[in-house]
Design a protein around this motif. Sequence first.
Motif, PDB file in Angstrom:
ATOM      1  N   ARG A  17       0.780  -1.120  -0.109  1.00  0.00           N
ATOM      2  CA  ARG A  17       0.032   0.022  -0.099  1.00  0.00           C
ATOM      3  C   ARG A  17       0.821   1.130   0.057  1.00  0.00           C
ATOM      4  NH1 ARG A  17      -4.609  -1.481   4.447  1.00  0.00           N
ATOM      5  NH2 ARG A  17      -5.350  -3.758   3.604  1.00  0.00           N
ATOM      6  N   CYS A  18       0.607   2.171  -0.805  1.00  0.00           N
ATOM      7  CA  CYS A  18       1.417   3.371  -1.117  1.00  0.00           C
ATOM      8  C   CYS A  18       0.761   4.430  -0.807  1.00  0.00           C
ATOM      9  CB  CYS A  18       1.760   3.609  -2.604  1.00  0.00           C
ATOM     10  SG  CYS A  18       2.680   4.905  -2.976  1.00  0.00           S
ATOM     11  N   THR A  19       1.580   5.368  -0.040  1.00  0.00           N
ATOM     12  CA  THR A  19       1.118   6.906   0.482  1.00  0.00           C
ATOM     13  C   THR A  19       0.971   7.683  -0.548  1.00  0.00           C
ATOM     14  OG1 THR A  19       3.239   7.532   0.990  1.00  0.00           O
ATOM     15  CG2 THR A  19       1.838   6.174   2.772  1.00  0.00           C
ATOM     16  N   ARG A  20       0.988   7.408  -1.912  1.00  0.00           N
ATOM     17  CA  ARG A  20       1.071   8.359  -2.944  1.00  0.00           C
ATOM     18  C   ARG A  20      -0.043   7.771  -3.914  1.00  0.00           C
ATOM     19  NH1 ARG A  20       7.026  11.061  -3.710  1.00  0.00           N
ATOM     20  NH2 ARG A  20       7.594  11.394  -1.510  1.00  0.00           N
ATOM     21  N   ALA A  21      -0.620   8.585  -4.647  1.00  0.00           N
ATOM     22  CA  ALA A  21      -1.793   8.172  -5.594  1.00  0.00           C
ATOM     23  C   ALA A  21      -1.457   8.852  -6.887  1.00  0.00           C
ATOM     24  CB  ALA A  21      -3.172   8.719  -5.044  1.00  0.00           C
TER      25      ALA A  21
END
Length: 589
Positions: A347-351
């Motif tokens: 899961r990444c904290t950027r989109a």
Amino acid sequence: MVAPGRTLRIRWLGRVVYLDALALQRSLFANRQHDYLLLLEHPNVVTMSRRTPVEHLLADVESLGAELVETDRGGDVTYHGPGQLVAYPIVEVPGRRGGGMADTAAYVSSLEQLLIETLRDVGVESGRIKGCTGVWVDPQGQRPQKIAAIGVRIARGRAMHGVALNVDPDLSWYERIVPCGITDKGVTSLAALGVDISMPEMVEVFTRRAMALFARHGSVDRAGVGFRTKLTDLAPFTRGEGAGPAGRSLSEQSLSGQAFSEQADGTSVRLLGRLTDAGATDHDPVRLRARKPDWMRVKFDPAVEYRRVRSTLRELDLVTVCEEAGCPNISECWNDGTATFMILGDRCTRACGFCLVDTRLPQAPDPDEATRVSEAVELMALRHAVVTMVARDDLEDGGASAVADVIAAIRERTPQCRVETLVSDFKGCDRSLRTVFDAQPDVFGHNIETVARLQRAVRPSAGYARSLSVLARAKAAGLTTKSSIIAGMGESDSEIRQTLIDLAAVGVDIVTIGQYLRPTSHHLPVAQWWQPEVFDEWKRFGESVGIAHVESSPLTRSSYHAGQSVDSLKSARITTSNADNRADFVPGS
């Protein structure tokens, strides 16, 4: 000041943290093959030269929200911030003394004249004051006011740092310092003088004058974030007023009738607004369900080796970017015994607008992950392991220590295996970057992803200048560097070439270029399919401007043929070294 036959590369970089800009400047300063004019704004920062007396700092500026940085330029203490146009010419300085005092004085005088003429173009008369570097309004009056500051460094006939012109900054910051060490004169701005001019308009006026000074005998190559050739789309990015989650920007309101309106099948209106803000309306987007060209169609081959790799990864509960990003080359790479490990969860904290990786709230890092990755590398008998990561802006060091731990664990268990990392920008944090640098990966990878103009649309939490800065810092640390470009999101051929030049200018060794494939209807649309022959041309061009190895094809991804790329790089270096040795050998000497 650009010699005949050379090109001045002008880059509008938007708002850039001072230390990111400084690292980029230093890299371009060291590379004498390229001349640059960097145009940008800084977040609030107070900079001091090494000669600045401590009493010239009148307040705790860090507690008030500004960075405090010591620099290697001349001058005294000064302030930079939003609303101030900063220009950094990294160019050769004409003269006979290799940057002696006479040459420096002449260069500073030329910058002052550039600013005086720029201000005259917008209706403001200004001038010089003897013994006070910079440009002043009412220089002969009772209390002249500085409107532009100058601080440069010249070494071996090459300049860096530059000028700062006050368009509409917060002038109260100057009350917290003794600006340039001058106590009996004031500071002003165009806005304070009643001049109503936007930053994009000011950039355009300044650029015209700068081209006349720096590129009188050479050509010009312009690019930047938020605009194409004429800066018309710059304001929303400079002032942070682009499309956002709350409300609708002007771009979003004007979408009806635009080329992207047919993508109302799920595409985020916010993403489309960002593309429109970036000027990406020149191409007919590819319809979501349109048939892919033959060269983009890959046959999936679940052979024995593929199943063995998948089984190993499942047994050790490891995540790969191959699966998470939906890579089209997964069966080819896995059948070749290669996998790209993705650490710090899935899961990444950027989109980013192109990426399939999950963006829900990330979980705590797994303390055993390094052990499990190193075990997989050993079981798979890898000679080249690629370790990538999700962005973890929620962690104090951005995940840098986890990357370093994995490198150390692989080296301990399989010392003959090369380790390539593909990391985030760590928000430009020097401490985090140093943690990874000190672990000495065989290849340090960080992806610039797209051209300057599309950065805010494609990856709004990152930045073009920051990515170049990260790569420049890695190169300065003595590492082999690598980056990647995704084509097909609305860029032009010339913009790809500009990006390759910028990567070459900061010393990047390996670049991969591949065609964008839209993961879902909620991601950016495919603007166009680039022909395979164009990718071949980009490879030739990239290598012609100094990148040692370019892997370029429609199906190329960041880690595609990673081991072969390093082998090719080493071979190229050996060939170059042998050629240099032959050139130095004189028969009979």
